[in-house]
Design an enzyme around this catalytic site. Sequence first.
Site: not given
Lengths: 294, 391
Positions: B192, B105
């Site tokens: 993101e 991530y």
Amino acid sequence: VSILIGPDTRLVVQGITGREGEFHSRAMQAYGTPIVAGVTPGKGGQTALDGSVPVYDTVAESVREHGANTCCIFVPAAGAPDAVLEAAAAGIATIFCITEGIPALDMVPVVEAVARAGARLIGPNCPGATSPGSAKVGIIPGSIHREGRVGVVSRSGTLTYEAVQAMTDAGVGQSTCVGIGGDPIIGTTFLDVLQLFAADPGTDAVVLIGEIGGAAEETAAAWAGEHLTDVPRVAFIAGRTAPEGKRMGHAGAIISGGAGTAASKVAALEAAGFRVAGSPTELPALLRDAGYGG
Amino acid sequence: VKIQEADAKSLLVAQGLPVPEWAVADSVADARAAAERFLAAGAGAVVIKAQVLVGGRGKAGGVKLAGSADEAERVAAAILGMDIKGIQVRKVLVAPAADIVREYYMAAVLDRAARRILLMGSAEGGVEIEQVAAGHPEAIVRRHADPMLGLLDFQAREFAFAMGLGGQLKTAVAIAKGLVRTMLANDADLVEINPLAIVREQAPDGAVVERLVCLDAKVTLDDSALPRHPGLEALRDPDEEDPADREAREAGLTFIKLDGTIGCMVNGAGLAMTTMDLVKRAGGEPANFLDIGGGARADRVAAAMRIILADPKVTAILVNIFGGITRGDEVARGLIEARAQQARDVPMIVRIVGTNAAEAAALLEEARFTTADSLDEAAAKAVAASRDVAA
């Protein structure tokens, strides 16, 4: 007897010849705030407010000619970050930025530069501050205030007016009311203002008016719980019914990933000894419950 | 503003980030053609993903693999038109299915408390970062970009090593810096990548290589900055914007629809939230958040009234105005005008204080509006009026 602004304030208004700037400058002047100069690049040499205020091309001139130490910015969003930097570079100590709609990332280097210059920025997207009886900077209606000893700090505009009016109606006066602004990136936080109130001999009690989004209320509460134990403190938090993931008008008022809820803020404030009102109208009574006798 | 995955990926590509190729299709035939192309180019399978802005599309069945063109056609037919949390799927993204070795991530966000851009990363990719933060906060790596200089090379290296991406250092550093650049170039609040992944690929010479690539992308743009990014304004998806939201935005109002029955019209965001809270406290449910903004004139008030009344669940309206820049008499005139035009008769409780409140009171009295002095009283009256209608 007040914070940020008071009898020593010498105000320069950036954007004084604009519609908003002129309207609110008149109200500030009518309240008794000493406006020593205005700034509009290209209009240096003119005057504003019926000839009572000289207009300069640069903030530096207003500092040199009149000893301006505080500024109020009504410049549109595209030019407002630069107006803040100009004020800081000119040596203005206290910078109020009323302008709404400045992109958040523009403010990241600006708040850093203001800090490095040793100045203080309030806002952007804030209504300003009033020290009743001595000065008002920004757009808060002067009529809602009463002189007194309670410090008020808020992230909001009209909600602050509502709360202050309720206090004034109940005979509870204010030392200074500060609107810190509803944007995600602001120069002065709840914590900063509580620290100023703690050091102010003219402030005996504090009112904190917060809203959903971020964690600035929680941070301020944690400090107050340790350092303001002798100060009557009450609070109100707006947005108990706000849904997650929606920006409630203010760019900074959003619950994301379960963080920034009203419940979390109310819990943190109560744990730090704040009495939290269910309605702004309850604030004066809660202040008295908390031991404020003024 | 949230933008679709495919648009977010384009913003990453524009900053030089490695994103495997993809295609967007709004018909089954186009989806099949894209799948055929990727399969012919050597992909073992394709992934077909619903393009919706609501979260949880995977769980809702909006993300599926297909191993052949026929299967891709069937999957696309099932996903296109599917309803995901009230949003009808109109487009799908088609891409070669990745052979994932490991997921990570990585995101750049605006850190309000630190007043800086924060880079966040975790070796636990593919899951919500909030879950990682709750379960293993130590598994999240954080670095703040310099407020003046941006993310520096050494910071990006430290960050990559701390994430365990030392084996892909050069790409990891480029991606970390690219995220911050994407944020700055587009005035994003959030960029993101989840998952960022090491994937196995076949090089043209047949050798198997491992590469770090961005498999998904989520970008949220700062509404305040859209005026200086006209190209990004066009990425606002009209299919996912409620018609009432659009009308409100175009009228300069901030409107958010809720589930209750009491419509609220207020000036100022903090006061608007407070008004909703007091409706709830008085035993009612707010139907909306609506901030008419500072200095609103009669026409904006009339537009606000139209938007509130367009919600058939609304059985009472509470107007709460604390005049500062906003003049109470202007609002009163707008209300009188709006009521004369409104299609259905809904009880309205009006509270106007502050600038020109006396003039407003005279106008409202003449027009026989129900008024209230305090906010608490106004909320109670609105809830009572709503109950009378329901009874």
